[in-house]
Each structure stands twice: as C-alpha cells, then as structure tokens.
Write an enzyme that holds these catalytic residues in place. Structure first.
Site, PDB file in Angstrom:
ATOM      1  N   LYS A  49       0.850  -1.199   0.000  1.00  0.00           N
ATOM      2  CA  LYS A  49       0.000   0.000   0.000  1.00  0.00           C
ATOM      3  C   LYS A  49       0.881   1.243   0.000  1.00  0.00           C
ATOM      4  O   LYS A  49       1.584   1.513   0.982  1.00  0.00           O
ATOM      5  CB  LYS A  49      -0.903   0.037   1.238  1.00  0.00           C
ATOM      6  N   GLY A  65       7.219   4.628   8.298  1.00  0.00           N
ATOM      7  CA  GLY A  65       6.353   5.776   8.535  1.00  0.00           C
ATOM      8  C   GLY A  65       6.557   6.326   9.923  1.00  0.00           C
ATOM      9  O   GLY A  65       7.646   6.191  10.497  1.00  0.00           O
ATOM     10  N   SER A  66       5.502   6.896  10.465  1.00  0.00           N
ATOM     11  CA  SER A  66       5.648   7.578  11.756  1.00  0.00           C
ATOM     12  C   SER A  66       5.727   6.582  12.905  1.00  0.00           C
ATOM     13  O   SER A  66       5.205   5.462  12.827  1.00  0.00           O
ATOM     14  CB  SER A  66       4.468   8.516  11.963  1.00  0.00           C
ATOM     15  N   THR A  67       6.357   7.000  13.975  1.00  0.00           N
ATOM     16  CA  THR A  67       6.508   6.130  15.136  1.00  0.00           C
ATOM     17  C   THR A  67       5.138   5.805  15.734  1.00  0.00           C
ATOM     18  O   THR A  67       4.908   4.680  16.186  1.00  0.00           O
ATOM     19  CB  THR A  67       7.447   6.789  16.169  1.00  0.00           C
ATOM     20  N   GLY A 123       3.637   3.098  13.700  1.00  0.00           N
ATOM     21  CA  GLY A 123       4.450   1.904  13.956  1.00  0.00           C
ATOM     22  C   GLY A 123       4.043   1.241  15.261  1.00  0.00           C
ATOM     23  O   GLY A 123       3.925   0.014  15.359  1.00  0.00           O
ATOM     24  N   GLU A 140      10.433   0.711  10.168  1.00  0.00           N
ATOM     25  CA  GLU A 140      11.429   1.764   9.970  1.00  0.00           C
ATOM     26  C   GLU A 140      10.702   3.069  10.276  1.00  0.00           C
ATOM     27  O   GLU A 140       9.820   3.478   9.533  1.00  0.00           O
ATOM     28  CB  GLU A 140      11.958   1.714   8.539  1.00  0.00           C
ATOM     29  N   CYS A 160      13.469  10.635   6.899  1.00  0.00           N
ATOM     30  CA  CYS A 160      13.478  10.050   8.246  1.00  0.00           C
ATOM     31  C   CYS A 160      14.842  10.217   8.907  1.00  0.00           C
ATOM     32  O   CYS A 160      14.935  10.378  10.111  1.00  0.00           O
ATOM     33  CB  CYS A 160      13.066   8.598   8.197  1.00  0.00           C
ATOM     34  N   GLU A 219      10.223  14.954  15.728  1.00  0.00           N
ATOM     35  CA  GLU A 219      10.533  14.962  14.303  1.00  0.00           C
ATOM     36  C   GLU A 219       9.663  16.028  13.614  1.00  0.00           C
ATOM     37  O   GLU A 219       8.438  15.932  13.631  1.00  0.00           O
ATOM     38  CB  GLU A 219      10.209  13.578  13.742  1.00  0.00           C
TER      39      GLU A 219
HETATM   40  P1  NAI Z   1       1.964   7.842   8.669  1.00  0.00           P
HETATM   41  O1  NAI Z   1       2.823   7.008   9.505  1.00  0.00           O
HETATM   42  O2  NAI Z   1       0.557   8.066   9.080  1.00  0.00           O
HETATM   43  O3  NAI Z   1       1.882   7.225   7.197  1.00  0.00           O
HETATM   44  C1  NAI Z   1       2.750   6.251   6.673  1.00  0.00           C
HETATM   45  C2  NAI Z   1       1.938   5.159   5.991  1.00  0.00           C
HETATM   46  O4  NAI Z   1       1.152   4.460   6.949  1.00  0.00           O
HETATM   47  C3  NAI Z   1       0.944   5.670   4.950  1.00  0.00           C
HETATM   48  O5  NAI Z   1       0.922   4.753   3.880  1.00  0.00           O
HETATM   49  C4  NAI Z   1      -0.358   5.630   5.691  1.00  0.00           C
HETATM   50  O6  NAI Z   1      -1.489   5.512   4.858  1.00  0.00           O
HETATM   51  C5  NAI Z   1      -0.206   4.401   6.545  1.00  0.00           C
HETATM   52  N1  NAI Z   1      -1.038   4.348   7.742  1.00  0.00           N
HETATM   53  C6  NAI Z   1      -1.543   5.373   8.460  1.00  0.00           C
HETATM   54  N2  NAI Z   1      -2.243   4.900   9.502  1.00  0.00           N
HETATM   55  C7  NAI Z   1      -2.181   3.554   9.465  1.00  0.00           C
HETATM   56  C8  NAI Z   1      -2.673   2.504  10.280  1.00  0.00           C
HETATM   57  N3  NAI Z   1      -3.376   2.753  11.370  1.00  0.00           N
HETATM   58  N4  NAI Z   1      -2.384   1.243   9.948  1.00  0.00           N
HETATM   59  C9  NAI Z   1      -1.645   0.973   8.866  1.00  0.00           C
HETATM   60  N5  NAI Z   1      -1.164   1.913   8.045  1.00  0.00           N
HETATM   61  C10 NAI Z   1      -1.413   3.199   8.344  1.00  0.00           C
HETATM   62  O7  NAI Z   1       2.675   9.208   8.419  1.00  0.00           O
HETATM   63  P2  NAI Z   1       1.990  10.593   8.001  1.00  0.00           P
HETATM   64  O8  NAI Z   1       0.747  10.851   8.759  1.00  0.00           O
HETATM   65  O9  NAI Z   1       1.900  10.597   6.548  1.00  0.00           O
HETATM   66  O10 NAI Z   1       3.083  11.615   8.519  1.00  0.00           O
HETATM   67  C11 NAI Z   1       3.055  12.088   9.863  1.00  0.00           C
HETATM   68  C12 NAI Z   1       4.435  12.246  10.410  1.00  0.00           C
HETATM   69  O11 NAI Z   1       5.066  10.977  10.446  1.00  0.00           O
HETATM   70  C13 NAI Z   1       5.381  13.095   9.582  1.00  0.00           C
HETATM   71  O12 NAI Z   1       5.261  14.443   9.836  1.00  0.00           O
HETATM   72  C14 NAI Z   1       6.703  12.541  10.006  1.00  0.00           C
HETATM   73  O13 NAI Z   1       7.100  13.127  11.207  1.00  0.00           O
HETATM   74  C15 NAI Z   1       6.437  11.093  10.226  1.00  0.00           C
HETATM   75  N6  NAI Z   1       6.811  10.261   9.056  1.00  0.00           N
HETATM   76  C16 NAI Z   1       7.986   9.613   9.100  1.00  0.00           C
HETATM   77  C17 NAI Z   1       8.407   8.881   8.008  1.00  0.00           C
HETATM   78  C18 NAI Z   1       9.690   8.165   8.016  1.00  0.00           C
HETATM   79  O14 NAI Z   1      10.168   7.786   6.964  1.00  0.00           O
HETATM   80  N7  NAI Z   1      10.263   7.896   9.134  1.00  0.00           N
HETATM   81  C19 NAI Z   1       7.632   8.830   6.778  1.00  0.00           C
HETATM   82  C20 NAI Z   1       6.370   9.502   6.849  1.00  0.00           C
HETATM   83  C21 NAI Z   1       6.011  10.205   7.948  1.00  0.00           C
END
Ligand code: NAI
Length: 781
Positions: A190, A242-244, A247, A264, A298, A395
């Site tokens: 996804k 994605g976000s902690t 995670g 990650e 990240c 972050e």
């Molecule tokens: P997010 O962690 O919500 O999104 C990442 C992925 O997870 C997306 O594909 C999203 O659709 C999916 N997702 C969201 N909720 C989910 C759930 N409950 N179960 C399974 N999958 C789910 O990140 P978001 O909201 O886009 O960004 C928020 C903050 O997270 C950013 O400002 C940043 O600080 C951090 N982030 C960190 C990343 C990294 O590479 N370490 C990448 C993206 C965001």
C-alpha cells in the site's frame, strides 16, 4: 566587472524539465486509477484526488481500497506464492533484473511523475531516487541468484503486507519489494495516500517484465486500507515505514498474531561538527542533511550540534548559504527545495516552528519570500534551542534545522544520544580517531563521517531504539524476509527412576543482582517441585522492584561490557564453562532431581554451548560493504544493550545457557528469568558466575513466575530487547507491552530442540542479540 562579480550578480533563468511523458501517461489512464491485483488493474470503488503539491492541481483520482479489496489482493498473493517460491533463485533473479532494466528504461517518466506527485525537485528524483531504485533491484537480483548458497535452510516468510510513506514513494517501494521477491515471498503493497502514482506506474513495469500475476499487488488508500492489511489474517509479515505512532499501533495490532514485523520509523538525527572540521564542507553537508527532499527525510540531520568555539562562524556561513538556496517549481532543474507534500504537513511544520519560538528559540529564515502558490516552506534555522525543547526532540519532517552547541566530545555524545530515536548521525571532523570514536558511541543504525544522507542497497538501513527494528538492504535485510526451516530434532533423555537425592538444606536461593546474591524485595519464595510433586527446593519470588534493581545493575554494566574486547568476553564464557565442568556431576544430579531425567547430557551440552558462543564472540563480526563510494562502509555488529531473557521451562540448565550465552557473548548485559518450574540449575550457577571473573551487573538473575515478570521487562523503558520462551498468551503480552520504547522482541512459544545444535544455537540467536550499524567513511582529500 570582475568575473567574481559576474558570478555574484547572475540571475537564474528557468530550466524546467518537460512534464510531457508523465502527463501523457496520466492521460492514457484517463487520470483515474483502481488497484493492481493478480497482474491486472481492477477498478476501484471510492476515489480521492491525488494533487500536485507545487501547484494545487489535481493529477488523478486514486482509489480507496476497502477491506474486501485488500482481501482480494492478499488472496492473489497467496495463490501466487507456491509457484513463485518454488522457482529457482536464478529464475527470480532474472525477473528482478528485468524489473531493474524496466526502471532504467522508464527513468524519465518515473522521475517526472514522482516530482509531480510528491513535490520533490526533479534533480533529486532524476539523480537520486530513481537510480537508487534500479540499484536496489539489481542488487537483489544478486541475492536471489545466490539465495540457496548464501541462506541455506531458509524459506520465504510467505505473503508480505508492505506499507510505505510519501517521502520517497518509489524508493521505499523498491526497498520493500526487491528483498521480498528475491527471498521468494509475494507482496501486497500500500503506497501512501498522497503519492500512489509511481507505484501504479511501477505495476505496469511488472507487467512489462512479465512478472507472474499475483506476485506483486498494489492497493491504494489511506490509513484505513493500511489497517485492513495489517489486520488481515492471511498476511505472514508486515513491513512498515512511517511515523513512530503508526508503527506503535501496528506493533500492538500484530502482537500475538505470529506475524513477523519490521518497522522503519522516525528520527531526530544529530549532525555533529567539531572545531577541526572543514567548515565549507560542513555547510554543504548541512544543506544535504536537512534541505534534501524539503527535510522530509526520516534520517535528516535535523539537529546541528556544533563545538562552541566555532559555533558562531558555522552559523554565519550557514545563513549565507541558506540565503542562496532556491525554493520553487520542483520541475525546475535549478531548484534546491521543492514543495511540502500536503497541507497537513505544512501546517505541522508551521505549528512546530512556532512552538520552537514560543519555547525560546531564535528563528532565522532567508530574506527572500517563498512562492505563494503551492505548498512551500523556506529553509529555516532555529538557534538557542534547549536540548529538552520540543523542536529538539520531535521529528519536524520539514526544512527546519535546530542548532545547539557543545564543548567536549563527551558532551557531544550525551547531546547526540539525547533523543528516543536512533536512526542516523553525521560526524564532521578531520580527526579520524575522534570520528570513529563518536561513530561507535552514537546510538544509531547509520553514521556518516564527513558526509550525510548516503544510501546503498548493499548497506542495511534501519534504526536503533524508537526508530524501529529490522534492516532494509544488504544481507541483514534479506533475513527480514526469510525464516529458518529446520524442524527441531527431538531427543529422548533417559528417565531416572531413583533420584540420587542429596539431603535438602533448608535454604532459599536468593536473586543474583549486580554481581551479588540479593534478597528479594518482599521476601516471598516459591517451592520447586520434583517430577513426582515432591518439594526439592525453594527459590526467591522476584517482583517488579527486584527487576528494576536488576535492570539498573545491567545498565550500569552496559558500556563497560559492550566495549570490552570480544576476546575478554570469550575468555569469561570459557571460564564459566570450565567452572561448570568442574562441578558437572553435581549439576547433572540437580537436573535429575528437578526433572527426573538423566542430567549428564544436558550439562555436557550446556558446556559445549558456552564454548560455541565463546568461539563466536570474536567471529560473528561485521563486514566492509562495496558501496559506490570512494572510501569504506563498515558494517559493525553491535550489542542491543540491556536484554530481558525469559527462559523456557524445558531443559533447566541448557535453556538458560542457550539464551544467556549468545546475549552476553555479543556484548549485551542481561536480566534473565530462569525456568519457572526448574530454577535450581540457574541459582546453582551463582557460585560459578562469582568465580569466573564476570564483571558485576553483566548477568542478573531474577527467579519467579515468568508470566508475572515478563510484562515488567517488556514494559520497562530501559530494557532494549526481550526474548520470551513461554506460553502463547505470554508471548502476545510481551509484544503488546513492548511498544513503550519500541524494543525488539523475540518470542517463541513452540518447542525448540535445545539439545540440537541446529535449532538450539547459532546465527539465529546471534542475529537476535545484535544490531548492525553502518559507518560510512569517505576517503581522499
Ligand atoms: P503515517 O505514519 O501516518 O503514514 C505512513 C503510511 O502508513 C501511509 O501509507 C499511511 O497511509 C499508513 N497508515 C496510516 N495509519 C495507518 C494505520 N493505522 N495502519 C496501517 N497503516 C497506516 O505518516 P503521516 O501521517 O503521513 O506523517 C506524519 C508524520 O510521520 C510526519 O510528519 C513525520 O514526522 C512522520 N513520518 C515519518 C516517516 C519516516 O520515513 N520515518 C515517513 C512519513 C512520515
């Protein structure tokens, strides 16, 4: 006019990359997309818009997958699994190679589409993202080719659910899909809701490469679709970036399901500058660290830590450089900083920066204004930031650098490690001794020396601490998608009918904490029963407070043991083995007393196991990776830190030694809970440990009820990893409670052949006791 003046006064003209190929591709799809399931596009039901963040213009309609659509993708992956995993490694290598070629052939389309969809500069998509995607598939074509030889006795995990973020849409896809396919898994991925388009373009490349239907499936949608994938019972592993926070939710949701997990997560990576560093390189490094990809990285070097004596000079030069950065149309080849991915992210950045100012930081931004149309944010520097300030801890995920200063290397390390994260770090100094010393002491999965944000498929990427667990890339990344195949070989131990019963001394075994025997906090004890239900001894019943003391002792010993030489650790394990051997018959009798089985084989095997890990202590070590860099990338195998070990019930001595020895050999300090029913073999070891030169606090032993003690260790924020060998429900509890500091867990509730050298010892244990840190050291003047 002098040439230098001409350079100063020249204006940039526009240098736009043509959007043509991507626009044509979107139009060919009538700007509306469904999902990619079983080798074909299927129409979606609900749709949402995918928008170009640089212009606000709608690019296409993307579908929101329902649980039913996720189910159909998982079913397709399941159907494709037997044939795909049965292919030879060579056959899979050909497919991966074909995909890499497709990526290269279509690199212009992919780069432009990525820039339109994400807002990142074309210079980055063209020169970094897409070439690294191709490199990842080539590298993993290699692992597929060598799979049987390099990973004997391993099988794919099965159907893998993969969830990726929006900051490197295609690159994260490659990091997830390439190793999964190389290892013989099938995939449902996804993409992030803001950036699905390049995944859909990639689906067509899979078709062009004639990948069998169902091997790779894409479902698009937001977090709800992600959740449906995480919760799906037909998925064997989840890989998430994605976000902690998300995670953590995924860790909770998968706890007890038996699903494998790699995470990650975020970071707050330090960028450490010492007073002998080349300041001009430092400034260019900082640009790459925090203004690459608008800081939405990240591992962005988001905390600038400068030695006090040069802080002013560095900040001044940095501001001068920031003044020259160019923010604007990401398709312009001369633009440094593109658009922020979505309005919600822009608001988040604005809010956090305001909070930084409110908490006392000084804000500096260039004098020029950002474009008003589209989602742009200028490069930003916050100085005078306190180490505990929100902007120093959280972050921000935007083009915002926070600066602090330090005086000594010791202070630098303390500041660098003063976050809950541990993804990456950069160290800038001309002093190689200092650089390597810092690199070893920083708690992070990747450390760049005089460089930053370098990546390669051969160098595993991933975090320490709350930055997650698991690696992407390299050999260790392959293990995330493989499982050991060996079935434990059961053995039958001769039963002893008449136990040579030593007269019982009325004595309750104490706990062993900080190198000393310690009374339990509450003074309670547990009766130890023999095979016929007779009382054969008593041990202390440890509680929460005892565990806390034990963790504290383990912490105090942590650095000393981690930095002790492997030779010394080996010597001590040999010494333990030698002292155990001297009392072998006594230990054998004790096993017999507790279990009714002849204990002599168990003692002999435990001694041999100690020898094995003493041998591995200086042999299970790192690598130097062949990354495309003039210099060396050193992959160090490091201990995880303080480990909580909960022993199996069977094999009272051998089970105990089998967990203890690999953890300690690799430089961890441990709090170990022996077999609940047969703890006397562990408490008898106190004297052996006391006479084996073991530093105090390296091994701490707390007897008691496993399922009362395990949750305390799992929830303890100063414990870095927990191994649990007990009940299924206990294992689920450990996984659930581990989310506080995102500790690594290894739970195994099914029988393991402790007597069997194949399943009872070896690399699986050593891998679980270590984490890999990659230190990138460029060379040359
Ligand atoms: P997010 O962690 O919500 O999104 C990442 C992925 O997870 C997306 O594909 C999203 O659709 C999916 N997702 C969201 N909720 C989910 C759930 N409950 N179960 C399974 N999958 C789910 O990140 P978001 O909201 O886009 O960004 C928020 C903050 O997270 C950013 O400002 C940043 O600080 C951090 N982030 C960190 C990343 C990294 O590479 N370490 C990448 C993206 C965001």
């Amino acid at each position: 006019m002098k040439v230098a003046e001409i350079f100063e006064t020249m204006e940039y003209g526009p240098a736009p990359e043509a959007a043509g190929p991507a626009v044509a591709w979107l139009d060919a799809h009538e700007r509306s997309f469904g999902h990619f399931i079983d080798g074909a596009f299927v129409p979606g039901h609900d749709h949402f818009d995918s928008v170009n963040p640089a212009t606000g213009q709608k690019l296409a309609r993307v579908a929101q997958a329902s649980p039913a659509e996720v189910d159909s993708a998982v079913a397709a992956a399941r159907r494709a699994l037997p044939a795909w995993s049965a292919l030879s490694g060579h056959a899979r290598a050909r497919y991966l190679y074909a995909i890499a070629r497709q990526v290269q052939r279509n690199s212009r389309l992919l780069a432009v589409l990525e820039t339109l969809d994400n807002g990142k500069p074309i210079r980055e998509t063209r020169d970094i993202d897409v070439p690294l995607v191709a490199r990842h598939f080539y590298h993993h074509a290699g692992w597929a080719q060598l799979l049987e030889r390099e990973f004997p006795g391993h099988a794919p995990v099965g159907v893998v659910g993969q969830i990726i973020p929006w900051n490197f849409p295609l690159l994260m896809l490659a990091w997830k899909i390439a190793p999964a396919l190389a290892a013989g898994n099938t995939v449902v991925l996804k993409p992030a809701e803001y950036t699905s388009l390049t995944a859909l373009a990639f689906a067509e490349l899979c078709q062009a490469a004639k990948l069998p239907p169902g091997v790779v499936n894409f479902v698009t949608g937001d977090g709800r679709t992600g959740k449906a994938l995480v919760d799906h019972p037909g998925v064997d592993k989840i890989a998430f970036t994605g976000s902690t926070d998300v995670g953590r939710a995924i860790r909770r949701a998968t706890a007890g399901s038996g699903k494998r997990l790699s995470l990650e997560l975020g970071g707050k990576s330090p960028f450490l500058v010492f007073d002998d560093a080349d300041i001009d390189s430092v400034v260019e490094g900082a640009v790459d660290a925090i203004w690459f990809n608008q800081g939405q990285v990240c591992c962005a070097g988001s905390r600038l830590l400068v030695q006090e004596s040069i802080a002013e000079k560095v900040i001044e030069k940095l501001r001068a450089r920031m003044e020259k950065l160019r923010v604007g149309d990401p398709l312009d080849k001369a633009v440094d900083i593109g658009a922020i991915v979505a309005p919600v992210q822009l608001e988040r950045i604005q809010k956090l920066v305001q909070q930084g100012v409110d908490e006392g930081a000084t804000l500096w931004q260039p004098s020029w204004a950002c474009p008003k149309e589209g989602l742009f944010y200028p490069p930003t520097l916050l100085t005078g930031v306190a180490p505990s300030a929100t902007v120093a801890q959280v972050e921000i995920f935007g083009p915002v650098l926070v600066a602090m200063s330090f005086r000594t290397p010791a202070e630098a390390i303390a500041l660098a490690n003063n976050t809950t994260f541990g993804l990456a770090a950069s160290v800038w100094t001309e002093n190689v001794n200092l650089a390597l010393d810092m690199a070893r002491k920083i708690k992070a999965g990747t450390v760049w020396i005089n460089a930053t944000n370098l990546f390669d498929a051969s160098s595993g990427f991933g975090g320490y601490r709350e930055s997650g667990f698991g690696r992407e890339g390299g050999r260790e990344g392959m293990f995330e998608y493989l499982q050991p195949m060996h079935a434990p070989r059961p053995i039958t131990l001769p039963r002893v009918t008449r136990v040579a019963q030593a007269p019982l001394v009325d004595r309750t075994a104490k706990l062993f904490i900080g190198g000393k025997q310690a009374r339990p906090d509450q003074g309670y004890s547990l009766k130890v029963l023999g095979p016929d239900g007779q009382v054969v001894g008593e041990v202390a019943e440890g509680n929460r407070k005892d565990l806390r003391n034990a963790v504290e002792a383990a912490h105090a010993a942590e650095d000393g043991w981690a930095y002790a030489t492997a030779h010394l650790r080996a010597q001590i394990l040999y010494y333990v083995a030698e002292n155990l051997a001297a009392r072998a018959s006594e230990f054998a009798d004790r096993i017999t007393l507790q279990t009714g089985h002849d204990g002599s084989l168990e003692v002999e095997t435990a001694i041999s196991r100690l020898f094995s890990y003493a041998a591995w202590a200086d042999k299970y070590d790192g690598a130097v990776h062949g990354v495309p860099l003039r210099g060396l990338t050193l992959a160090l195998v490091e201990p995880i830190g303080v480990m909580g070990l909960l022993c199996p019930d069977e094999a009272p001595l051998l089970g105990f030694v089998s967990l203890l020895a690999p953890a300690v050999a690799m430089g961890n300090t441990v709090v170990i809970v022996p077999s609940e029913h047969h703890p006397l073999s562990a408490t008898d070891l106190y004297q052996v440990l006391e006479t084996s030169d073991l530093p105090a606090g390296v091994i701490n032993i707390v007897t008691g009820r496993r399922d009362a003690l395990a949750p305390v260790l799992a929830a303890h924020d100063d414990v870095d990893a927990v191994w649990y060998f007990g009940s299924e429900s206990g294992a689920a509890e450990v996984e659930k409670l581990s989310t506080g500091n995102m500790k690594r867990t290894w739970v195994a509730h099914t029988g393991r052949g402790w007597f069997d050298p194949v399943t009872g010892e070896g690399h699986e244990f050593l891998r679980e006791a270590t984490q890999v840190k990659n230190i990138w050291t460029p060379s040359g003047e």
